[in-house]
Design a protein around this motif. Sequence first.
Motif, short mmCIF file in Angstrom:
data_model
loop_
_atom_site.label_atom_id
_atom_site.label_comp_id
_atom_site.label_asym_id
_atom_site.label_seq_id
_atom_site.Cartn_x
_atom_site.Cartn_y
_atom_site.Cartn_z
N THR A 71 0.83 -1.21 0.00
CA THR A 71 0.00 0.00 0.00
C THR A 71 0.86 1.25 0.00
OG1 THR A 71 -1.74 -1.20 1.16
CG2 THR A 71 -1.89 1.20 1.18
N ARG A 72 1.91 1.28 0.80
CA ARG A 72 2.79 2.45 0.82
C ARG A 72 3.44 2.66 -0.55
NH1 ARG A 72 3.67 0.47 6.01
NH2 ARG A 72 5.53 -0.67 5.39
N ILE A 73 3.84 1.59 -1.22
CA ILE A 73 4.43 1.73 -2.57
C ILE A 73 3.40 2.34 -3.51
CG2 ILE A 73 5.23 0.45 -4.61
CD1 ILE A 73 6.52 -1.55 -2.56
N ILE A 74 2.19 1.82 -3.52
CA ILE A 74 1.15 2.33 -4.42
C ILE A 74 0.84 3.79 -4.13
CG2 ILE A 74 -1.30 2.09 -5.10
CD1 ILE A 74 0.62 -0.12 -6.21
N LYS A 75 0.64 4.12 -2.86
CA LYS A 75 0.23 5.48 -2.48
C LYS A 75 1.35 6.50 -2.61
CE LYS A 75 -3.97 4.38 -1.73
NZ LYS A 75 -5.01 4.83 -2.65
N ASN A 76 2.62 6.06 -2.70
CA ASN A 76 3.75 6.97 -2.86
C ASN A 76 4.30 7.01 -4.28
OD1 ASN A 76 3.98 8.02 -0.18
ND2 ASN A 76 4.69 6.00 0.45
N THR A 77 3.60 6.37 -5.21
CA THR A 77 4.00 6.38 -6.62
C THR A 77 2.99 7.23 -7.38
OG1 THR A 77 4.93 4.16 -6.39
CG2 THR A 77 4.50 4.95 -8.63
N ASN A 78 3.45 8.34 -7.96
CA ASN A 78 2.54 9.32 -8.56
C ASN A 78 1.52 8.72 -9.51
OD1 ASN A 78 3.34 11.59 -7.18
ND2 ASN A 78 4.92 12.12 -8.68
N TYR A 79 1.94 7.87 -10.42
CA TYR A 79 0.99 7.36 -11.41
C TYR A 79 0.12 6.21 -10.89
CZ TYR A 79 4.31 3.56 -12.48
OH TYR A 79 5.14 2.47 -12.41
N LEU A 80 0.35 5.75 -9.65
CA LEU A 80 -0.46 4.68 -9.06
C LEU A 80 -1.29 5.14 -7.86
CD1 LEU A 80 2.20 1.80 -9.07
CD2 LEU A 80 0.40 2.22 -10.76
N LYS A 81 -1.00 6.30 -7.32
CA LYS A 81 -1.58 6.71 -6.04
C LYS A 81 -3.10 6.82 -6.01
CE LYS A 81 -0.90 11.63 -6.79
NZ LYS A 81 -0.17 12.82 -6.32
N ASP A 82 -3.74 6.92 -7.17
CA ASP A 82 -5.20 7.00 -7.19
C ASP A 82 -5.88 5.64 -7.20
OD1 ASP A 82 -5.14 9.78 -7.13
OD2 ASP A 82 -5.02 9.92 -9.32
N ILE A 83 -5.11 4.56 -7.27
CA ILE A 83 -5.69 3.22 -7.19
C ILE A 83 -6.14 2.98 -5.75
CG2 ILE A 83 -5.19 0.74 -7.34
CD1 ILE A 83 -3.08 1.45 -9.49
N ALA A 84 -7.37 2.55 -5.59
CA ALA A 84 -7.88 2.23 -4.26
C ALA A 84 -7.24 0.92 -3.78
CB ALA A 84 -9.39 2.10 -4.28
N VAL A 85 -6.84 0.89 -2.51
CA VAL A 85 -6.27 -0.31 -1.92
C VAL A 85 -7.09 -0.68 -0.69
CG1 VAL A 85 -4.25 -1.40 -0.86
CG2 VAL A 85 -3.94 0.26 -2.72
N VAL A 86 -7.64 -1.90 -0.72
CA VAL A 86 -8.40 -2.43 0.41
C VAL A 86 -7.61 -3.59 0.98
CG1 VAL A 86 -10.55 -3.57 1.11
CG2 VAL A 86 -10.60 -1.74 -0.62
N ILE A 87 -7.35 -3.54 2.29
CA ILE A 87 -6.59 -4.58 2.95
C ILE A 87 -7.55 -5.60 3.56
CG2 ILE A 87 -5.01 -5.12 4.86
CD1 ILE A 87 -3.61 -2.48 4.31
N GLY A 88 -7.33 -6.86 3.21
CA GLY A 88 -8.12 -7.96 3.75
C GLY A 88 -7.40 -8.58 4.93
N THR A 89 -8.08 -8.70 6.04
CA THR A 89 -7.48 -9.23 7.27
C THR A 89 -8.19 -10.51 7.68
OG1 THR A 89 -8.97 -8.02 8.73
CG2 THR A 89 -6.95 -6.91 8.09
N SER A 90 -7.56 -11.23 8.61
CA SER A 90 -8.23 -12.35 9.25
C SER A 90 -8.77 -11.83 10.58
CB SER A 90 -7.27 -13.51 9.48
OG SER A 90 -6.28 -13.15 10.41
N ASP A 91 -9.60 -12.60 11.24
CA ASP A 91 -10.17 -12.17 12.53
C ASP A 91 -9.10 -11.76 13.52
OD1 ASP A 91 -12.79 -12.45 11.86
OD2 ASP A 91 -12.97 -14.48 12.65
N GLU A 92 -8.01 -12.51 13.56
CA GLU A 92 -6.96 -12.25 14.53
C GLU A 92 -6.26 -10.92 14.27
OE1 GLU A 92 -6.53 -15.30 12.48
OE2 GLU A 92 -8.13 -16.02 13.75
#
Length: 124
Positions: A71-92
Amino acid sequence: MSGNDGHAYKVILALYSKAQAAFLKKGFEESGYSVTTANDGIHAVQLASSVHPDCVLVCTDLPVIDAYAFTRIIKNTNYLKDIAVVIGTSDEQENFSFWMNNCRCDGHCSLSTAGIGEIIASVQ
């Protein structure tokens, strides 16, 4: 599902579990999404650069580059920063909100307890 310009809404599923990726890919495709899958963080970054999806659903246990670094790579790269990133977690991992906020993801969902409809809704 179509984007504002009429193209199919493009999603990358970056998941460690091939079975989970296949299950979610089928659900997303049946809902009208264009889906590409990656099974490690480097492959997900490469796909994001070439496919330029509307959203990436990335799991926290992704190998090579984890979800937070991805996510940090995507959000800190100018031509990629507008891509939405959703993080999937487990219950823990539900207590990882600090890290999710720190990496500037656009949302999160539980991959272990949410139904396919709820997971799909989280990427819209």
